[in-house]
Every structure is written in structure tokens, then in C-alpha cells.
Enzyme design. Structure first.
Site, mmCIF file in Angstrom:
data_model
loop_
_atom_site.group_PDB
_atom_site.id
_atom_site.type_symbol
_atom_site.label_atom_id
_atom_site.label_comp_id
_atom_site.label_asym_id
_atom_site.label_seq_id
_atom_site.Cartn_x
_atom_site.Cartn_y
_atom_site.Cartn_z
ATOM 1 N N ASN A 7 19.455 0.201 18.873
ATOM 2 C CA ASN A 7 18.782 1.018 19.151
ATOM 3 C C ASN A 7 19.743 2.219 17.949
ATOM 4 O O ASN A 7 20.849 2.839 17.630
ATOM 5 C CB ASN A 7 20.154 2.000 20.305
ATOM 6 C CG ASN A 7 19.377 3.057 20.762
ATOM 7 O OD1 ASN A 7 19.763 3.872 19.958
ATOM 8 N ND2 ASN A 7 19.589 3.309 22.254
ATOM 9 N N ASP A 9 18.929 5.898 17.604
ATOM 10 C CA ASP A 9 18.543 7.087 17.783
ATOM 11 C C ASP A 9 19.509 7.692 16.704
ATOM 12 O O ASP A 9 19.277 9.218 16.631
ATOM 13 C CB ASP A 9 19.123 7.117 19.211
ATOM 14 C CG ASP A 9 18.044 7.056 20.467
ATOM 15 O OD1 ASP A 9 17.084 6.396 19.859
ATOM 16 O OD2 ASP A 9 19.055 7.058 21.323
ATOM 17 N N HIS A 10 20.986 7.210 16.541
ATOM 18 C CA HIS A 10 22.069 7.862 15.782
ATOM 19 C C HIS A 10 21.225 8.196 14.264
ATOM 20 O O HIS A 10 21.856 9.111 13.173
ATOM 21 C CB HIS A 10 22.833 7.928 16.494
ATOM 22 C CG HIS A 10 23.512 7.883 17.445
ATOM 23 N ND1 HIS A 10 23.998 9.175 18.110
ATOM 24 C CD2 HIS A 10 23.492 7.628 18.413
ATOM 25 C CE1 HIS A 10 23.174 9.430 19.491
ATOM 26 N NE2 HIS A 10 23.773 7.481 19.523
ATOM 27 N N ARG A 18 20.555 17.909 9.828
ATOM 28 C CA ARG A 18 19.920 18.750 8.338
ATOM 29 C C ARG A 18 18.028 19.075 8.558
ATOM 30 O O ARG A 18 17.455 19.526 7.846
ATOM 31 C CB ARG A 18 20.023 18.219 7.062
ATOM 32 C CG ARG A 18 21.824 18.342 6.753
ATOM 33 C CD ARG A 18 21.914 19.979 6.427
ATOM 34 N NE ARG A 18 23.127 19.926 5.875
ATOM 35 C CZ ARG A 18 23.434 19.538 4.520
ATOM 36 N NH1 ARG A 18 22.724 19.912 3.622
ATOM 37 N NH2 ARG A 18 24.648 20.085 4.099
ATOM 38 N N HIS A 43 15.454 5.933 22.252
ATOM 39 C CA HIS A 43 15.487 7.462 23.400
ATOM 40 C C HIS A 43 15.243 8.374 22.852
ATOM 41 O O HIS A 43 15.280 8.913 21.924
ATOM 42 C CB HIS A 43 16.821 7.168 24.263
ATOM 43 C CG HIS A 43 16.731 7.804 25.520
ATOM 44 N ND1 HIS A 43 18.125 8.066 26.003
ATOM 45 C CD2 HIS A 43 16.252 8.822 26.155
ATOM 46 C CE1 HIS A 43 18.089 9.465 26.488
ATOM 47 N NE2 HIS A 43 16.422 9.526 26.772
ATOM 48 N N ARG A 45 14.304 12.041 24.163
ATOM 49 C CA ARG A 45 14.816 12.479 24.906
ATOM 50 C C ARG A 45 13.864 13.890 25.115
ATOM 51 O O ARG A 45 12.706 14.490 24.141
ATOM 52 C CB ARG A 45 16.093 12.695 24.607
ATOM 53 C CG ARG A 45 17.153 12.334 24.422
ATOM 54 C CD ARG A 45 18.344 12.982 24.066
ATOM 55 N NE ARG A 45 19.585 12.121 24.806
ATOM 56 C CZ ARG A 45 19.911 11.821 26.388
ATOM 57 N NH1 ARG A 45 19.717 13.356 26.974
ATOM 58 N NH2 ARG A 45 21.293 11.750 26.361
ATOM 59 N N ARG A 49 16.120 15.264 20.583
ATOM 60 C CA ARG A 49 17.279 15.703 19.825
ATOM 61 C C ARG A 49 17.714 15.134 18.471
ATOM 62 O O ARG A 49 18.307 15.414 18.055
ATOM 63 C CB ARG A 49 18.697 15.999 20.816
ATOM 64 C CG ARG A 49 19.167 14.718 21.065
ATOM 65 C CD ARG A 49 20.455 14.895 21.486
ATOM 66 N NE ARG A 49 20.566 15.627 23.317
ATOM 67 C CZ ARG A 49 21.600 15.675 24.070
ATOM 68 N NH1 ARG A 49 22.255 14.577 23.710
ATOM 69 N NH2 ARG A 49 20.856 16.631 25.032
ATOM 70 N N GLU A 70 13.012 3.831 25.759
ATOM 71 C CA GLU A 70 14.575 4.601 27.050
ATOM 72 C C GLU A 70 13.545 5.578 27.364
ATOM 73 O O GLU A 70 13.619 6.541 26.134
ATOM 74 C CB GLU A 70 16.074 5.187 26.788
ATOM 75 C CG GLU A 70 16.491 3.237 26.499
ATOM 76 C CD GLU A 70 17.996 3.773 25.769
ATOM 77 O OE1 GLU A 70 18.570 4.897 25.329
ATOM 78 O OE2 GLU A 70 18.674 3.319 25.326
ATOM 79 N N THR A 101 23.723 9.429 27.401
ATOM 80 C CA THR A 101 23.830 8.790 29.113
ATOM 81 C C THR A 101 24.839 8.497 29.980
ATOM 82 O O THR A 101 25.516 8.465 29.456
ATOM 83 C CB THR A 101 22.593 7.562 29.247
ATOM 84 O OG1 THR A 101 21.353 8.112 28.250
ATOM 85 C CG2 THR A 101 21.554 7.103 30.814
ATOM 86 N N GLU A 151 10.877 -5.785 35.804
ATOM 87 C CA GLU A 151 11.203 -6.919 35.292
ATOM 88 C C GLU A 151 12.145 -7.162 35.297
ATOM 89 O O GLU A 151 12.799 -8.585 35.073
ATOM 90 C CB GLU A 151 10.144 -7.323 34.088
ATOM 91 C CG GLU A 151 10.079 -8.241 33.495
ATOM 92 C CD GLU A 151 9.864 -8.727 32.231
ATOM 93 O OE1 GLU A 151 8.719 -9.044 31.913
ATOM 94 O OE2 GLU A 151 10.684 -8.046 31.277
ATOM 95 N N HIS A 193 26.146 -0.082 26.477
ATOM 96 C CA HIS A 193 26.609 1.428 26.191
ATOM 97 C C HIS A 193 27.843 1.318 26.152
ATOM 98 O O HIS A 193 28.661 0.745 26.855
ATOM 99 C CB HIS A 193 25.645 2.445 28.119
ATOM 100 C CG HIS A 193 26.216 4.334 27.494
ATOM 101 N ND1 HIS A 193 27.713 4.771 27.413
ATOM 102 C CD2 HIS A 193 25.295 4.799 27.099
ATOM 103 C CE1 HIS A 193 27.111 5.809 27.136
ATOM 104 N NE2 HIS A 193 25.838 5.623 26.942
ATOM 105 N N HIS A 216 25.197 3.485 19.495
ATOM 106 C CA HIS A 216 26.554 3.935 18.428
ATOM 107 C C HIS A 216 27.261 3.647 17.195
ATOM 108 O O HIS A 216 27.183 4.117 16.294
ATOM 109 C CB HIS A 216 27.274 4.875 19.317
ATOM 110 C CG HIS A 216 28.369 6.371 18.846
ATOM 111 N ND1 HIS A 216 29.587 6.108 18.747
ATOM 112 C CD2 HIS A 216 27.288 7.403 18.367
ATOM 113 C CE1 HIS A 216 29.914 7.192 18.414
ATOM 114 N NE2 HIS A 216 28.660 7.446 17.512
HETATM 115 N N1 PXP Z 1 21.435 1.279 27.018
HETATM 116 C C1 PXP Z 1 21.339 2.451 27.303
HETATM 117 C C2 PXP Z 1 20.137 3.439 28.266
HETATM 118 C C3 PXP Z 1 21.265 3.974 26.886
HETATM 119 O O1 PXP Z 1 20.831 4.943 27.104
HETATM 120 C C4 PXP Z 1 22.305 4.056 25.817
HETATM 121 C C5 PXP Z 1 22.653 5.468 24.873
HETATM 122 O O2 PXP Z 1 21.428 5.358 24.336
HETATM 123 C C6 PXP Z 1 22.848 2.690 25.284
HETATM 124 C C7 PXP Z 1 22.059 1.437 25.914
HETATM 125 C C8 PXP Z 1 23.730 2.616 23.769
HETATM 126 O O3 PXP Z 1 25.012 2.973 23.674
HETATM 127 P P1 PXP Z 1 25.720 3.139 23.062
HETATM 128 O O4 PXP Z 1 25.382 4.039 21.736
HETATM 129 O O5 PXP Z 1 26.637 3.254 23.005
HETATM 130 O O6 PXP Z 1 25.815 1.679 22.344
#
Ligand code: PXP
Length: 239
Positions: A7, A9-10, A18, A43, A45, A49, A70, A101, A151, A193, A216
Site C-alpha cells: 500500500n 498511500d503514505h 507540502r 485507498h 479517500r 488526503r 480500497e 480505517t 470474490e 492492517h 504504513h
Molecule cells: N487493509 C486495509 C483495508 C486498509 O485500509 C489498510 C490501511 O490503508 C491496510 C490494509 C494497510 O494497513 P497498514 O498501513 O497498517 O499496513
């Protein structure tokens, strides 16, 4: 070996701190795949963000493995998913004020909406997964209402990652139990997660969990040692 979907996202969180053009989640995704990730998760959102629609557009062009989006079960997100056609959509609950989440979908109260969105996506060839807590009643509900349009499901591992000792073992048993229920019902099983190199081992060794979604901890580690090494370390811990 269990698959790893990274993932990113971060990477976008750092960029948005910035409102700059860098770092680029697309570049991070490319490196993750080069190092052995089998897929990339983002994800999108409602508040944008971190990940933006333009990131989804770029990743759709560049990701070679499975692109997993996501999203909340809104009209807006359903339209976006149908426009960009990720390989998979993971339906998640979304609360505007949350930091991340906070839990799985409660299918007992929101299942109808979930199934309606899943049907639209599935009809266009997009695989659908739903994010749920490791509670047997959620899987029972899924199996009785959503087979055909959903699925698989992703088990929320958050409680396991926050528990210690006997409590962590009890959380793992719940994860094993719902994995078995899902597989017996013909669904694919994923998990994620809060997973880190320190806690991923017992989850990665559960037979039948096909893929872990981890963000993360990998991106945080990448800030220190670089994306290549951070992904390699996670794959090593999973193995
Ligand atoms: N699965 C879902 C559904 C999530 O919302 C997230 C966080 O965006 C993750 C997995 C990944 O979690 P983490 O960033 O804590 O590894």
C-alpha cells in the site's frame, strides 16, 4: 509463499504534507514490484488526503501486477472505479475523522449497500473484496448474501497486531477460523492492517491466506533504508 500487496498511500501522505509533486507513489510502486511485491494497493479517500484520482490513473498504466483500489461504497467511488478499472476493489468503511480505517465493514447492517456496489463492479469484470473483522457472523453473512459478486475478503488484522501474548494467540485463532470458513465457502482470503516485520510471521504462515496488504510499516521503514530494502525486509519476514 503468501503474496504481498504494498500500500503506497503514505508516499502520497508525505507529498501532500507540502502539497509538492514528490515523492511519487508511482515510483514507489515500481520499486515495490521490482523487489517482489505481487500487487499495489491504494485507498482513494473521499477527502483525498493522500492518494488522488491522478495517482490512480497513473498506477493503472504502470502497475504490472494486481492493482487493488480500497474505497468506500459511495456513488462517487463506484463511478471512479468503473472509469479506471483496477484489477480489484476492496470495499472498506470510511469515517471522515478517522486517522486510518478503524475496523471492518459491518455486513449485518451495511451488507445490502455492499452487495449493490459489488454487483456493479463485478458486472464490469472487477474483482471485489470486502474488509471485515475476524468475526464468524460477518463471514456467515457474506457467504449467505454475497457469493457470486464478492470474490474474497480481507481480514482486519488490527486487533492481532495490538495484542500481546495469549491475547495475540486468541486473535490469531480467530483469523484462522474465519480463513477456514471463507475457503470452505469458496472465497479467496486476504489479510492486513497494522502488520510489521515483527508481527507478520504468524499471519503469513496461516495456510490459505493468499495475500497480505501492508503499507504504513513498509513506507515508514523506506524513509530510513529506502524502498528496495524495506520491501525486501518485509518479504523476508513473511517467508
Ligand atoms: N487493509 C486495509 C483495508 C486498509 O485500509 C489498510 C490501511 O490503508 C491496510 C490494509 C494497510 O494497513 P497498514 O498501513 O497498517 O499496513
Amino acid at each position: 509463499m503468501t503474496d504481498l500487496s504494498v500500500n503506497v498511500d503514505h508516499v502520497a501522505t508525505l507529498r501532500q504534507a507540502r502539497k509538492a509533486a514528490y515523492p511519487d507513489p508511482v515510483e514507489a510502486a515500481e520499486i515495490a514490484e521490482q523487489q517482489g511485491a505481487t500487487g499495489i494497493t491504494i485507498h482513494l479517500r473521499s477527502d483525498r488526503r493522500h492518494i488522488h484520482e491522478s495517482d490512480l490513473a497513473s498506477l493503472r498504466q504502470t502497475v504490472k501486477g494486481k492493482l487493488n483500489l480500497e474505497m468506500a461504497t459511495t456513488e462517487e467511488m463506484t463511478t471512479i472505479a468503473l472509469r479506471y478499472r483496477p484489477d480489484q476493489v476492496s470495499l472498506v468503511p470510511e469515517r471522515p475523522e478517522e486517522v486510518t480505517t478503524e475496523g471492518g465493514l459491518d455486513l449485518l447492517s451495511t451488507g445490502e449497500r455492499v452487495v449493490a456496489v459489488a454487483k456493479k463492479l463485478e458486472a464490469q469484470g472487477i474483482a471485489v473484496s470486502v474488509f471485515v473483522d475476524p468475526e464468524p457472523r460477518q463471514i456467515e453473512h457474506l457467504l449467505s448474501t454475497a457469493v457470486g459478486c464478492v470474490e474474497g475478503f480481507e481480514i482486519n488484522t488490527d486487533s492481532y497486531t495490538k495484542a500481546q501474548g495469549a491475547e495475540a494467540q486468541a486473535e490469531l485463532r480467530k483469523i484462522v477460523q474465519v480463513t477456514t470458513m471463507g475457503l470452505e465457502g469458496g472465497l479467496r482470503v486476504y489479510a492486513g492492517h497494522g502488520l510489521t516485520t515483527a508481527n507478520v510471521g504468524p499471519v503469513a504462515s496461516i495456510p490459505g491466506i493468499e495475500e497480505l496488504n501492508i503499507g504504513h510499516s513498509i513506507i515508514s521503514r523506506a524513509v530510513i533504508v529506502g524502498m528496495e530494502q524495506a520491501v525486501r525486509e518485509m518479504l523476508h519476514a513473511m517467508a
